[in-house]
Each structure stands twice: as structure tokens, then as C-alpha cells.
Design a protein around this motif. Sequence first.
Motif, PDB file in Angstrom:
ATOM      1  N   LEU A 181      10.993   3.210  -9.244  1.00  0.00           N
ATOM      2  CA  LEU A 181      11.082   1.898  -8.608  1.00  0.00           C
ATOM      3  C   LEU A 181       9.802   1.484  -7.893  1.00  0.00           C
ATOM      4  O   LEU A 181       9.253   2.236  -7.080  1.00  0.00           O
ATOM      5  CB  LEU A 181      12.235   1.888  -7.598  1.00  0.00           C
ATOM      6  N   THR A 182       9.367   0.258  -8.170  1.00  0.00           N
ATOM      7  CA  THR A 182       8.256  -0.360  -7.468  1.00  0.00           C
ATOM      8  C   THR A 182       8.832  -1.180  -6.322  1.00  0.00           C
ATOM      9  O   THR A 182       9.843  -1.862  -6.489  1.00  0.00           O
ATOM     10  CB  THR A 182       7.450  -1.265  -8.424  1.00  0.00           C
ATOM     11  N   ASP A 183       8.190  -1.125  -5.172  1.00  0.00           N
ATOM     12  CA  ASP A 183       8.633  -1.912  -4.027  1.00  0.00           C
ATOM     13  C   ASP A 183       8.555  -3.399  -4.387  1.00  0.00           C
ATOM     14  O   ASP A 183       7.490  -3.883  -4.796  1.00  0.00           O
ATOM     15  CB  ASP A 183       7.739  -1.617  -2.822  1.00  0.00           C
ATOM     16  N   PRO A 184       9.662  -4.138  -4.275  1.00  0.00           N
ATOM     17  CA  PRO A 184       9.654  -5.544  -4.701  1.00  0.00           C
ATOM     18  C   PRO A 184       8.718  -6.425  -3.877  1.00  0.00           C
ATOM     19  O   PRO A 184       8.140  -7.371  -4.417  1.00  0.00           O
ATOM     20  CB  PRO A 184      11.108  -5.985  -4.565  1.00  0.00           C
ATOM     21  N   ASP A 185       8.532  -6.118  -2.583  1.00  0.00           N
ATOM     22  CA  ASP A 185       7.606  -6.908  -1.767  1.00  0.00           C
ATOM     23  C   ASP A 185       6.164  -6.685  -2.214  1.00  0.00           C
ATOM     24  O   ASP A 185       5.370  -7.623  -2.294  1.00  0.00           O
ATOM     25  CB  ASP A 185       7.762  -6.574  -0.282  1.00  0.00           C
ATOM     26  N   ALA A 186       5.823  -5.440  -2.515  1.00  0.00           N
ATOM     27  CA  ALA A 186       4.482  -5.135  -3.013  1.00  0.00           C
ATOM     28  C   ALA A 186       4.256  -5.790  -4.371  1.00  0.00           C
ATOM     29  O   ALA A 186       3.176  -6.331  -4.647  1.00  0.00           O
ATOM     30  CB  ALA A 186       4.275  -3.626  -3.102  1.00  0.00           C
ATOM     31  N   LEU A 187       5.281  -5.778  -5.220  1.00  0.00           N
ATOM     32  CA  LEU A 187       5.180  -6.411  -6.530  1.00  0.00           C
ATOM     33  C   LEU A 187       4.980  -7.916  -6.394  1.00  0.00           C
ATOM     34  O   LEU A 187       4.114  -8.502  -7.049  1.00  0.00           O
ATOM     35  CB  LEU A 187       6.419  -6.103  -7.369  1.00  0.00           C
ATOM     36  N   ALA A 188       5.758  -8.554  -5.526  1.00  0.00           N
ATOM     37  CA  ALA A 188       5.623 -10.003  -5.312  1.00  0.00           C
ATOM     38  C   ALA A 188       4.227 -10.351  -4.792  1.00  0.00           C
ATOM     39  O   ALA A 188       3.612 -11.321  -5.246  1.00  0.00           O
ATOM     40  CB  ALA A 188       6.696 -10.497  -4.345  1.00  0.00           C
ATOM     41  N   ALA A 189       3.699  -9.543  -3.870  1.00  0.00           N
ATOM     42  CA  ALA A 189       2.351  -9.786  -3.342  1.00  0.00           C
ATOM     43  C   ALA A 189       1.300  -9.610  -4.433  1.00  0.00           C
ATOM     44  O   ALA A 189       0.346 -10.391  -4.524  1.00  0.00           O
ATOM     45  CB  ALA A 189       2.078  -8.849  -2.165  1.00  0.00           C
ATOM     46  N   ALA A 190       1.469  -8.593  -5.279  1.00  0.00           N
ATOM     47  CA  ALA A 190       0.518  -8.361  -6.372  1.00  0.00           C
ATOM     48  C   ALA A 190       0.538  -9.520  -7.365  1.00  0.00           C
ATOM     49  O   ALA A 190      -0.505  -9.935  -7.871  1.00  0.00           O
ATOM     50  CB  ALA A 190       0.823  -7.041  -7.072  1.00  0.00           C
ATOM     51  N   ILE A 191       1.715 -10.049  -7.634  1.00  0.00           N
ATOM     52  CA  ILE A 191       1.818 -11.197  -8.544  1.00  0.00           C
ATOM     53  C   ILE A 191       1.132 -12.410  -7.934  1.00  0.00           C
ATOM     54  O   ILE A 191       0.387 -13.128  -8.611  1.00  0.00           O
ATOM     55  CB  ILE A 191       3.295 -11.501  -8.887  1.00  0.00           C
ATOM     56  N   ALA A 192       1.352 -12.637  -6.643  1.00  0.00           N
ATOM     57  CA  ALA A 192       0.684 -13.762  -5.967  1.00  0.00           C
ATOM     58  C   ALA A 192      -0.831 -13.600  -6.044  1.00  0.00           C
ATOM     59  O   ALA A 192      -1.550 -14.564  -6.312  1.00  0.00           O
ATOM     60  CB  ALA A 192       1.148 -13.850  -4.515  1.00  0.00           C
ATOM     61  N   ASP A 193      -1.324 -12.385  -5.823  1.00  0.00           N
ATOM     62  CA  ASP A 193      -2.759 -12.127  -5.933  1.00  0.00           C
ATOM     63  C   ASP A 193      -3.246 -12.324  -7.362  1.00  0.00           C
ATOM     64  O   ASP A 193      -4.354 -12.806  -7.590  1.00  0.00           O
ATOM     65  CB  ASP A 193      -3.100 -10.719  -5.466  1.00  0.00           C
ATOM     66  N   ALA A 194      -2.429 -11.959  -8.338  1.00  0.00           N
ATOM     67  CA  ALA A 194      -2.814 -12.117  -9.741  1.00  0.00           C
ATOM     68  C   ALA A 194      -3.001 -13.585 -10.104  1.00  0.00           C
ATOM     69  O   ALA A 194      -3.901 -13.937 -10.869  1.00  0.00           O
ATOM     70  CB  ALA A 194      -1.761 -11.485 -10.650  1.00  0.00           C
ATOM     71  N   PHE A 195      -2.150 -14.447  -9.546  1.00  0.00           N
ATOM     72  CA  PHE A 195      -2.287 -15.879  -9.810  1.00  0.00           C
ATOM     73  C   PHE A 195      -3.428 -16.484  -9.025  1.00  0.00           C
ATOM     74  O   PHE A 195      -3.979 -17.500  -9.404  1.00  0.00           O
ATOM     75  CB  PHE A 195      -0.983 -16.622  -9.476  1.00  0.00           C
ATOM     76  N   GLY A 196      -3.784 -15.883  -7.898  1.00  0.00           N
ATOM     77  CA  GLY A 196      -4.850 -16.412  -7.060  1.00  0.00           C
ATOM     78  C   GLY A 196      -4.364 -17.611  -6.268  1.00  0.00           C
ATOM     79  O   GLY A 196      -3.237 -18.067  -6.435  1.00  0.00           O
ATOM     80  N   PRO A 197      -5.229 -18.122  -5.387  1.00  0.00           N
ATOM     81  CA  PRO A 197      -4.823 -19.260  -4.559  1.00  0.00           C
ATOM     82  C   PRO A 197      -4.673 -20.520  -5.403  1.00  0.00           C
ATOM     83  O   PRO A 197      -5.346 -20.696  -6.408  1.00  0.00           O
ATOM     84  CB  PRO A 197      -5.963 -19.395  -3.558  1.00  0.00           C
TER      85      PRO A 197
END
Length: 106
Positions: A82-98
Amino acid sequence: MPRSVGLSALAILGPRCAAAIEDPLTSSGVLYFFTLAGTSDTWAVENTAALPVGTVITIPPARRTEGPGAYWRVCPSDDSWLTDPDALAAAIADAFGPRVGEERPA
């Protein structure tokens, strides 16, 4: 999630990423990350979908790390799928960029 976003998120997560499956046979390829059951109840990350409990996906054979078909992009370990869902959500946000006009926090 789409393969391109998933690969970026995976790179951002690094060792914090647990098991992940890539399925290249979908229309544009997808990556599946495993999180706690119930994550889909509150998941609201743009351009991704959390699959609810009971959804069927193809689980590749142990240690299958290349296609054809679904394979482990990150093999599960004995102590964590299991990946921490909060860490995953933050990584996805970073992947999309601002977004345009959005500033990054200092």
C-alpha cells in the motif's frame, strides 16, 4: 491513472511507492497504485480515478516485470502493498505542476 501521470508520480514518490501495476493494453496505458480500502470514498484527484472495493483488475504473476499485458512496475514487497494515499495525491499534484496563475507555496 494515465500512464504518463503515473510514471511521474512514481518517480516523485521514489521509495515511498509500494506496489504498482502497469497495464499497457488499455487505450493509453494506465498505472494502478494500491491504497487502503475505502480511499475511493474521499479521493478527488483530478484526472485520476480511485477504484472502489470489489473492482476487478488483472494482477500479474509474481515478479512479472514486463509485458505483454499487465506487469509489476513496482513489485509488492512482503511488508507493503500500500502507498499512502496522501503522498500519492501530493505526487500527482506535483506531476501536473502548478496551474496557470497558481503559485507554489514557499
